[in-house]
Design an enzyme around this catalytic site. Structure first.
Site, PDB file in Angstrom:
ATOM      1  N   GLY A  84      86.990  63.665  59.699  1.00 60.62           N
ATOM      2  CA  GLY A  84      88.449  63.808  59.723  1.00 60.62           C
ATOM      3  C   GLY A  84      89.014  63.550  61.103  1.00 60.62           C
ATOM      4  N   GLY A  86      89.895  64.423  64.256  1.00 61.22           N
ATOM      5  CA  GLY A  86      89.583  65.570  65.108  1.00 61.22           C
ATOM      6  C   GLY A  86      90.397  65.580  66.383  1.00 61.22           C
ATOM      7  N   ASP A 119      87.099  68.660  71.682  1.00 62.36           N
ATOM      8  CA  ASP A 119      88.234  69.318  72.339  1.00 62.36           C
ATOM      9  C   ASP A 119      89.576  68.716  71.937  1.00 62.36           C
ATOM     10  OD1 ASP A 119      88.099  66.876  73.557  1.00 62.36           O
ATOM     11  OD2 ASP A 119      87.623  67.619  75.551  1.00 62.36           O
ATOM     12  N   ASP A 245      83.052  55.880  58.546  1.00 64.94           N
ATOM     13  CA  ASP A 245      84.335  56.501  58.916  1.00 64.94           C
ATOM     14  C   ASP A 245      85.109  55.644  59.902  1.00 64.94           C
ATOM     15  OD1 ASP A 245      81.949  57.517  60.417  1.00 64.94           O
ATOM     16  OD2 ASP A 245      83.486  58.244  61.782  1.00 64.94           O
ATOM     17  N   ASN A 246      84.519  54.562  60.371  1.00 63.25           N
ATOM     18  CA  ASN A 246      85.224  53.684  61.307  1.00 63.25           C
ATOM     19  C   ASN A 246      85.598  52.347  60.682  1.00 63.25           C
ATOM     20  OD1 ASN A 246      85.107  55.584  63.329  1.00 63.25           O
ATOM     21  ND2 ASN A 246      83.234  54.778  64.229  1.00 63.25           N
TER      22      ASN A 246
HETATM   23  P1  AMP Z   1      84.445  58.455  66.698  1.00 59.87           P
HETATM   24  O1  AMP Z   1      83.022  58.416  67.146  1.00 59.87           O
HETATM   25  O2  AMP Z   1      85.446  58.389  67.817  1.00 59.87           O
HETATM   26  O3  AMP Z   1      84.744  57.521  65.608  1.00 59.87           O
HETATM   27  O4  AMP Z   1      84.643  59.935  66.113  1.00 59.87           O
HETATM   28  C1  AMP Z   1      83.893  60.461  65.058  1.00 59.87           C
HETATM   29  C2  AMP Z   1      84.500  61.784  64.638  1.00 59.87           C
HETATM   30  O5  AMP Z   1      84.490  62.706  65.720  1.00 59.87           O
HETATM   31  C3  AMP Z   1      85.929  61.727  64.157  1.00 59.87           C
HETATM   32  O6  AMP Z   1      86.074  62.684  63.153  1.00 59.87           O
HETATM   33  C4  AMP Z   1      86.708  62.095  65.382  1.00 59.87           C
HETATM   34  O7  AMP Z   1      87.981  62.616  65.086  1.00 59.87           O
HETATM   35  C5  AMP Z   1      85.815  63.147  66.005  1.00 59.87           C
HETATM   36  N1  AMP Z   1      85.980  63.256  67.452  1.00 59.87           N
HETATM   37  C6  AMP Z   1      85.573  62.381  68.402  1.00 59.87           C
HETATM   38  N2  AMP Z   1      85.877  62.824  69.631  1.00 59.87           N
HETATM   39  C7  AMP Z   1      86.505  64.015  69.477  1.00 59.87           C
HETATM   40  C8  AMP Z   1      87.059  64.978  70.355  1.00 59.87           C
HETATM   41  N3  AMP Z   1      87.039  64.817  71.678  1.00 59.87           N
HETATM   42  N4  AMP Z   1      87.628  66.085  69.812  1.00 59.87           N
HETATM   43  C9  AMP Z   1      87.649  66.277  68.500  1.00 59.87           C
HETATM   44  N5  AMP Z   1      87.130  65.420  67.605  1.00 59.87           N
HETATM   45  C10 AMP Z   1      86.565  64.293  68.083  1.00 59.87           C
HETATM   46 MG    MG Z   2      86.081  57.154  64.390  1.00 61.91          MG
END
Ligand code: AMP
Ligand code: MG
Length: 488
Positions: A84, A86, A119, A245-246
């Protein structure tokens, strides 16, 4: 702007409505005026004068309806369960000036129920990389998210070191990911029919005319994904984290993290330093696209009349669609039409680049210098300089290749070849080193290099005065790779 916040009307289990958590003292990083015009943002004085406050989460215009989306996903081949938004919020949906629905999504804007251990923040360096990459792919003509702008702030964010918190207003034709369906299948299966209708009506309305709108929609998702990945391969783009998810259901590039553009040609290249097995290496992207669709499609068997056999038929054309688009594109990169001998020439050219670790972007663009004596002096020299460095055996192979290339191009008019070379081979891509220089300056409070790269990449298919030598310079063959990790 013409607001159309349709996602906010879906079943409340799919999202969490909440405002952003403001950054401290947000300051302008860069604003994408061209995109703002396309969205109608520039016509609203309140939005224009307060864009820094909006991106910093200080001010939420009344028409916005911020929410964090729930989704799930497979990460590095493993089921990761609920993920989700985040650290991002869908702020609003608007119709742009070509009547396409666009999502405005603010990334880096605090905790949500989906933050898990994170965070909720994003740091300046990853924000700048995402900002410039979305812009670069868009102007290169590859379906991609883009961004309206970004801000930096005094909010401290801990990563490997302390960094400045930043936020980016991402603009994408959709933020519905393959992972949305995976979430629904696991956590709210009763919503699958309604949500599928939403995806079809919102993004694939042409499928309503088909006898089986659902299958037709799934076929189109497969097709658009295959075409997007073919575009990536052609331009030399490695996404770096092709988790389910991407990947957007619209076949548009989403979520820039440890991405990179190919420099010295190496198909096995891994840009993401956290990818120890090379799952998301450049050459694996087409197969990973297939893998992702293959774990995604079976969820639709819950819907009436969707059988395993029908789903297999939706997925079957993936490879042929990819191949056709890739091979046609490769021939165009040589200025040729799609024929067997053109393709052989292209593969032999790739082998030449690979065997001699030559730069992918410069190699293809350099072909203009062979064909068009009137081309820009920079382009005239490009291949010559590269070839001068070849050892004698490689030079002989190159010369033989060049003779075959001249024979083949002689069957077309010079204008056709030149046109195709110019329009399919950029002069500029976003090299890691370019982004890095802009980041170092920005971390000192200087955004002029971001601005210069924004302008340079606005026009990637033309030689420009604002370019420097460094913008087209690959790393030395033995230079260690810049460490680009998932830390963001
Ligand atoms: P990503 O690797 O950026 O595609 O992120 C994968 C998941 O981790 C997604 O659900 C993001 O919303 C969550 N996420 C990545 N970085 C953060 C962060 N600093 N704080 C909260 N959620 C994060
Ligand atoms: Mg992502």
């Amino acid at each position: 702007m013409r607001y159309q916040n349709t996602y906010a009307n879906l079943d409340p289990r799919l999202y969490h409505k909440q405002p952003p958590t403001a950054l401290k003292n947000p300051r302008a990083g860069h604003f994408n005026l061209a995109l703002a015009e396309k969205l109608g943002w520039t016509e609203d004085e309140d939005l224009m004068s307060r864009w820094v406050d909006i991106l910093g989460g200080q001010y939420v215009p009344t028409e916005f309806e911020p929410l964090a989306m729930a989704y799930a996903g497979h990460q590095f081949g493993q089921w990761a369960g609920q993920l989700g938004d985040g650290r991002g919020l869908l702020m609003a949906q608007v119709l742009d000036n070509s009547d396409t629905l666009q999502d405005l999504h603010l990334k880096g804007i605090g905790l949500t129920p989906y933050s898990r251990m994170g965070d909720g923040r994003a740091v300046l360096r990853s924000t700048i990389r995402e900002y410039l990459c979305g812009h670069a792919l868009t102007t290169l003509g590859i379906p991609s998210s883009n961004a309206l702008g970004f801000v930096v702030s005094d909010t401290p964010v801990r990563r490997e070191r302390m960094e400045a918190g930043a936020a980016l207003m991402r603009v994408a034709d959709s933020h519905v990911r393959l992972g949305h369906i995976e979430w629904i299948a696991s956590f709210a299966p009763d919503l699958l029919g309604e949500f599928t209708d939403y995806m079809i009506d919102t993004y694939y309305s042409e499928c309503r005319d088909s006898d089986s709108p659902i299958l037709s929609f799934l076929q189109k998702v497969v097709e658009r994904t295959a075409r997007m990945i073919a575009d990536w391969q052609l331009i030399g783009f490695a996404h770096g984290v092709m988790n389910t998810d991407n990947l957007s259901i619209t076949g548009s590039t989403l979520d820039f993290g440890p991405f990179g553009f190919m420099e010295r040609f190496n198909p096995a290249w891994i840009n993401n330093h956290s990818d120890h097995t090379g799952r998301y290496a450049y050459q694996n992207q087409p197969a990973i696209g297939y893998w992702n669709l293959n774990v995604w499609l079976p969820h639709f068997m819950r819907l009436p009349d969707v059988t395993r056999e029908a789903l297999a038929e939706c997925l079957a054309p993936y490879e042929a669609t990819f191949m056709q688009h890739y091979q046609q594109g490769l021939c165009r990169k040589l200025g040729l039409t799609h024929e067997t001998d053109s393709l052989q020439l292209a593969f032999d050219f790739l082998t030449l680049l690979e065997d001699n670790l030559l730069d992918y972007t410069n190699g293809f663009r350099g072909l203009l210098g062979l064909i068009d004596p009137d081309t820009h002096p920079y382009e005239k020299q490009l291949l010559v300089t590269m070839i001068n460095e070849l050892p004698p055996e490689a030079l002989t192979l190159y010369q033989a290749w060049r003779e075959r290339y001249f024979t083949k191009t002689a069957t077309l008019t010079k204008a056709e070849v030149v046109d195709s070379l110019q329009n399919n081979n950029p002069v500029y891509v976003l090299r890691n080193s370019m982004a890095q220089r802009a980041i170092v300056a920005a971390e000192q409070g200087q955004f002029t290099e971001v601005e210069r790269l924004y302008n340079l990449l606005a026009n990637p298919y033309n030689v420009q005065d604002i370019a420097t030598e460094l913008d087209t310079m690959p790393p030395a063959p033995d230079a260690p790779q810049l460490p680009i990790s998932c830390s963001s």
